[in-house]
Scaffold this active site. Structure first.
Site, short mmCIF file in Angstrom:
data_model
loop_
_atom_site.label_atom_id
_atom_site.label_comp_id
_atom_site.label_asym_id
_atom_site.label_seq_id
_atom_site.Cartn_x
_atom_site.Cartn_y
_atom_site.Cartn_z
N ASN A 192 0.87 -1.17 0.00
CA ASN A 192 0.00 0.00 0.00
C ASN A 192 0.91 1.22 0.00
OD1 ASN A 192 -1.76 2.08 0.48
ND2 ASN A 192 -2.45 1.35 2.49
N LYS A 219 0.08 4.24 -0.15
CA LYS A 219 -0.55 5.40 0.48
C LYS A 219 -0.34 6.64 -0.41
CE LYS A 219 -0.18 3.03 4.82
NZ LYS A 219 -0.12 3.08 6.26
N GLU A 254 -5.40 -5.07 10.17
CA GLU A 254 -4.36 -4.08 10.43
C GLU A 254 -4.65 -3.35 11.74
OE1 GLU A 254 -2.40 -2.91 6.43
OE2 GLU A 254 -4.04 -1.54 6.80
N GLY A 258 2.53 2.04 10.77
CA GLY A 258 3.50 3.12 10.66
C GLY A 258 4.21 3.45 11.96
N SER A 296 3.35 -2.39 10.10
CA SER A 296 4.80 -2.45 10.31
C SER A 296 5.42 -3.79 9.93
CB SER A 296 5.15 -2.08 11.76
OG SER A 296 4.73 -0.76 12.04
P1 13P Z 1 3.03 0.19 7.57
O1 13P Z 1 3.52 -1.10 6.97
O2 13P Z 1 3.78 1.39 7.10
O3 13P Z 1 2.90 0.09 9.05
O4 13P Z 1 1.54 0.41 7.01
C1 13P Z 1 0.64 -0.64 7.09
C2 13P Z 1 -0.57 -0.29 6.33
O5 13P Z 1 -1.33 0.57 6.70
C3 13P Z 1 -0.80 -1.01 5.07
O6 13P Z 1 -2.07 -0.76 4.57
#
Ligand code: 13P
Length: 248
Positions: free
Chosen positions: A10, A12, A167, A173, A213
Site C-alpha cells: 500500500n 498510500k 491491520e 507506521g 509495520s
Molecule cells: P506500515 O507497513 O507502514 O505500518 O503500514 C501498514 C498499512 O497501513 C498497510 O495498509
C-alpha cells in the site's frame, strides 16, 4: 487447501507518476514470483503509469479506494468502471486511514465491496482495532462487527474471492508489529467468523492478510501462521526490502 499467498504493497500518498515508474522498474526483478500474488496499490494518478511500467511482469496494480456509485456528481471520486477500464483488478477498501481521516463507515465499505464484486474487482477489505480497544479487551468483538457489516449481502461465491486485511491501528507506521500470536489470534477469529457466515469452503478459500509495520524480519513468522495468507505492507513496500517480504 492451497491458498495463494498475497504480498500487497500500500503506497498510500507516496510517489509521483514518474517516481512510480522508477520504483516499479527497481522492484520488478526483486518481487518475481510464480506462486504468490504481488499487488501494488498505488495512488489514483499513478495507476495508469504503474500499469504500463508493470506490463509483462508478475506485478498487479490495485487502487487504494473506489466509490460505490457508477458515475455522476461525486467530485473527487473514482468509479469502478474507471478502474476496470484500465485493467485494475484489486482495490483496498476501508483502510483505517480512510475510516479515520475521511470518516468512512462499515456501511460505506459494504456498499463499496458490493460494487467492487459487481465489477469483478477483488476488494482488499481492511479491519483493525485501536490501542484503546485492545486494552479494553474488545478487539475480537470490534473486528467481528467490522467484517459482518462489510460482508452484508455479499454472496458466498464473491466472499470466497475476497481478501481481508487485519491491520491493528496501533501497529500502522509505528514500527510496532503485532506479535505473531496476536496477529494469528485475530486472523483466526476472522476466518472463524467467515465460517459462521458462509461455511467451511468459503472460510478455507478467503485470504486473510496481516498489516502493520511488516518488514523483512517480521514477515517470515507472520506468513507462517495458519490463518495468515500474506501481508499488506505500507512503508516497506516502497523499498527494495519489499523483495525480501515477497520471498518470506
Ligand atoms: P506500515 O507497513 O507502514 O505500518 O503500514 C501498514 C498499512 O497501513 C498497510 O495498509
Amino acid at each position: 487447501m492451497s491458498r495463494r499467498i498475497v504480498a500487497a504493497g500500500n503506497w498510500k500518498m507516496n510517489k509521483t507518476p514518474a517516481e512510480a515508474r522508477e520504483l516499479i522498474a527497481e522492484l520488478t526483478p526483486l518481487v518475481k514470483s510464480d506462486e504468490k500474488d504481488v499487488i501494488f496499490c498505488v495512488p489514483a494518478i499513478d495507476i495508469v503509469p504503474a500499469l504500463e511500467a508493470a506490463d509483462g511482469t508478475n506485478i498487479k496494480i490495485g487502487a487504494q479506494n473506489m466509490y460505490f456509485e457508477e458515475s455522476g456528481a461525486y467530485t473527487g471520486e473514482i468509479s469502478p468502471q474507471m478502474l476496470t477500464d484500465v485493467g485494475v483488478e484489486y482495490v483496498i477498501l476501508g483502510h483505517s486511514e480512510r475510516r479515520g481521516y475521511f470518516h468512512e463507515t462499515n456501511e460505506d465499505i459494504n456498499r463499496k465491496a458490493l460494487k467492487a464484486f459487481e465489477h469483478g474487482i477483488t476488494p482488499i477489505i481492511c479491519c483493525g482495532e485501536s490501542l484503546e480497544q485492545r486494552e479494553q479487551g474488545i478487539t475480537i468483538d470490534w473486528i467481528r462487527q467490522q467484517i459482518k457489516v462489510a460482508f452484508q449481502n455479499v454472496s458466498a461465491e464473491d466472499a470466497s474471492k475476497a481478501i481481508v486485511a487485519y491491520e491493528p491501528i496501533w501497529a500502522i507506521g509505528t514500527g510496532k508489529t503485532a506479535t505473531t500470536e496476536q496477529a494469528q489470534e485475530v486472523c483466526g477469529a476472522i476466518r472463524a467468523l467467515i465460517k459462521e457466515l458462509y461455511g467451511d469452503s468459503v472460510a478455507e478459500e478467503i485470504r486473510i492478510l496481516y498489516g502493520g509495520s511488516v518488514n523483512a524480519k517480521t514477515a517470515p513468522d507472520l506468513f507462517a501462521q495458519p490463518d495468515i495468507d500474506g501481508g499488506l505492507v505500507g512503508g516497506a513496500s516502497l523499498k527494495a526490502e519489499f523483495g525480501d517480504i515477497v520471498k518470506a
